[in-house]
Scaffold this motif. Sequence first.
Motif, PDB file in Angstrom:
ATOM      1  N   UNK A 243     -61.479 -55.749 -62.793  1.00 19.85           N
ATOM      2  CA  UNK A 243     -62.562 -54.770 -62.977  1.00 19.85           C
ATOM      3  C   UNK A 243     -63.919 -55.455 -62.993  1.00 19.85           C
ATOM      4  N   UNK A 244     -64.928 -54.802 -62.402  1.00 19.14           N
ATOM      5  CA  UNK A 244     -66.278 -55.362 -62.493  1.00 19.14           C
ATOM      6  C   UNK A 244     -66.776 -55.280 -63.938  1.00 19.14           C
ATOM      7  N   UNK A 245     -67.598 -56.233 -64.327  1.00 20.35           N
ATOM      8  CA  UNK A 245     -68.160 -56.242 -65.679  1.00 20.35           C
ATOM      9  C   UNK A 245     -69.156 -55.099 -65.877  1.00 20.35           C
ATOM     10  N   UNK A 246     -69.829 -54.745 -64.815  1.00 19.05           N
ATOM     11  CA  UNK A 246     -70.828 -53.668 -64.858  1.00 19.05           C
ATOM     12  C   UNK A 246     -70.114 -52.342 -64.634  1.00 19.05           C
ATOM     13  N   UNK A 247     -70.578 -51.295 -65.302  1.00 18.48           N
ATOM     14  CA  UNK A 247     -69.953 -49.984 -65.109  1.00 18.48           C
ATOM     15  C   UNK A 247     -70.264 -49.454 -63.715  1.00 18.48           C
TER      16      UNK A 247
ATOM     17  N   UNK B  38     -67.799 -43.083 -72.913  1.00 21.95           N
ATOM     18  CA  UNK B  38     -66.664 -43.753 -73.507  1.00 21.95           C
ATOM     19  C   UNK B  38     -65.844 -44.393 -72.390  1.00 21.95           C
ATOM     20  N   UNK B  39     -65.947 -45.715 -72.252  1.00 23.10           N
ATOM     21  CA  UNK B  39     -65.266 -46.426 -71.175  1.00 23.10           C
ATOM     22  C   UNK B  39     -64.535 -47.621 -71.776  1.00 23.10           C
ATOM     23  N   UNK B  40     -63.210 -47.573 -71.760  1.00 21.47           N
ATOM     24  CA  UNK B  40     -62.405 -48.657 -72.317  1.00 21.47           C
ATOM     25  C   UNK B  40     -62.695 -49.986 -71.616  1.00 21.47           C
ATOM     26  N   UNK B  41     -62.839 -49.943 -70.301  1.00 28.24           N
ATOM     27  CA  UNK B  41     -63.103 -51.178 -69.559  1.00 28.24           C
ATOM     28  C   UNK B  41     -64.436 -51.780 -69.981  1.00 28.24           C
ATOM     29  N   UNK B  42     -65.477 -50.966 -70.092  1.00 32.29           N
ATOM     30  CA  UNK B  42     -66.788 -51.469 -70.539  1.00 32.29           C
ATOM     31  C   UNK B  42     -66.705 -52.021 -71.962  1.00 32.29           C
ATOM     32  N   UNK B  43     -65.986 -51.308 -72.831  1.00 32.91           N
ATOM     33  CA  UNK B  43     -65.825 -51.797 -74.209  1.00 32.91           C
ATOM     34  C   UNK B  43     -65.177 -53.176 -74.217  1.00 32.91           C
ATOM     35  N   UNK B  44     -64.125 -53.345 -73.423  1.00 31.13           N
ATOM     36  CA  UNK B  44     -63.450 -54.647 -73.363  1.00 31.13           C
ATOM     37  C   UNK B  44     -64.323 -55.702 -72.689  1.00 31.13           C
ATOM     38  N   UNK B  45     -65.041 -55.318 -71.636  1.00 36.53           N
ATOM     39  CA  UNK B  45     -65.931 -56.282 -70.976  1.00 36.53           C
ATOM     40  C   UNK B  45     -66.974 -56.826 -71.947  1.00 36.53           C
ATOM     41  N   UNK B  46     -67.501 -55.971 -72.813  1.00 39.95           N
ATOM     42  CA  UNK B  46     -68.546 -56.374 -73.760  1.00 39.95           C
ATOM     43  C   UNK B  46     -68.044 -57.419 -74.751  1.00 39.95           C
TER      44      UNK B  46
ATOM     45  N   UNK C  26     -54.318 -51.813 -55.214  1.00 36.85           N
ATOM     46  CA  UNK C  26     -54.699 -50.401 -55.122  1.00 36.85           C
ATOM     47  C   UNK C  26     -55.880 -50.133 -56.037  1.00 36.85           C
ATOM     48  N   UNK C  27     -56.664 -49.109 -55.689  1.00 37.20           N
ATOM     49  CA  UNK C  27     -57.817 -48.720 -56.488  1.00 37.20           C
ATOM     50  C   UNK C  27     -57.975 -47.209 -56.401  1.00 37.20           C
ATOM     51  N   UNK C  28     -58.067 -46.561 -57.564  1.00 42.32           N
ATOM     52  CA  UNK C  28     -58.292 -45.118 -57.614  1.00 42.32           C
ATOM     53  C   UNK C  28     -59.443 -44.782 -58.559  1.00 42.32           C
ATOM     54  N   UNK C  29     -59.389 -45.240 -59.799  1.00 44.04           N
ATOM     55  CA  UNK C  29     -60.444 -45.036 -60.798  1.00 44.04           C
ATOM     56  C   UNK C  29     -60.760 -43.568 -61.040  1.00 44.04           C
TER      57      UNK C  29
ATOM     58  N   UNK D 173     -62.501 -44.034 -65.261  1.00 41.16           N
ATOM     59  CA  UNK D 173     -63.299 -43.799 -64.057  1.00 41.16           C
ATOM     60  C   UNK D 173     -64.001 -45.065 -63.576  1.00 41.16           C
ATOM     61  N   UNK D 174     -64.067 -46.095 -64.422  1.00 41.98           N
ATOM     62  CA  UNK D 174     -64.638 -47.397 -64.071  1.00 41.98           C
ATOM     63  C   UNK D 174     -63.794 -47.983 -62.928  1.00 41.98           C
ATOM     64  N   UNK D 175     -64.424 -48.394 -61.846  1.00 44.47           N
ATOM     65  CA  UNK D 175     -63.689 -48.990 -60.727  1.00 44.47           C
ATOM     66  C   UNK D 175     -62.820 -50.139 -61.254  1.00 44.47           C
ATOM     67  N   UNK D 176     -61.585 -50.146 -60.835  1.00 46.59           N
ATOM     68  CA  UNK D 176     -60.685 -51.255 -61.160  1.00 46.59           C
ATOM     69  C   UNK D 176     -59.584 -51.307 -60.110  1.00 46.59           C
ATOM     70  N   UNK D 177     -59.149 -52.497 -59.830  1.00 46.04           N
ATOM     71  CA  UNK D 177     -58.127 -52.738 -58.817  1.00 46.04           C
ATOM     72  C   UNK D 177     -56.840 -53.161 -59.511  1.00 46.04           C
ATOM     73  N   UNK D 178     -55.748 -52.529 -59.138  1.00 45.57           N
ATOM     74  CA  UNK D 178     -54.433 -52.924 -59.626  1.00 45.57           C
ATOM     75  C   UNK D 178     -53.908 -53.980 -58.662  1.00 45.57           C
ATOM     76  N   UNK D 179     -53.531 -55.134 -59.180  1.00 53.59           N
ATOM     77  CA  UNK D 179     -52.910 -56.195 -58.389  1.00 53.59           C
ATOM     78  C   UNK D 179     -51.489 -56.296 -58.939  1.00 53.59           C
TER      79      UNK D 179
END
Length: 149
Positions: free
Chosen positions: A44-48, A2-10, A86-89, A95-101
Amino acid sequence: MNCLICDHNAQRFTLPPREHVASDDHWRVAHAFGTGTPGWLVLAPLRHVTAIAELTRAEAELLGSWQVRLSRALPAVTGCAKTYIAQFAEAEGFAHVHFHVIPRMPDQPEERRGPRVFDGLGRPEEDDLSPTHRDELAVRLRRELTRSR
């Protein structure tokens, strides 16, 4: 998984502007939610991917370009003095890598500068920017990114 970022990327091309400020073949930019800071972006990268070391060469080569482009567009749209990146993920569900700008405004109080800027994230809904406001910022940022290519 369950990854919100992946769901949105799709579904990125059907998302509202706040969730799809811009993208390319490897990255998507969204306006953060849970913050009252106009222009707080998430890249965020499109790939998990769960660690920076897992980025492909193509993803890594575009990362710096995206960070610089966003850091150039934010002052034009928000009037910020500089940006933090910044990046923590590691947060639950993120947990999906993402950078806060994050735009740092010229009049930003000292107690909200540097790593303390994260006190402005995860705020109660009533302190969050409205979806309409985030959409308006996203459209302006998209225009600025296109103009400054």
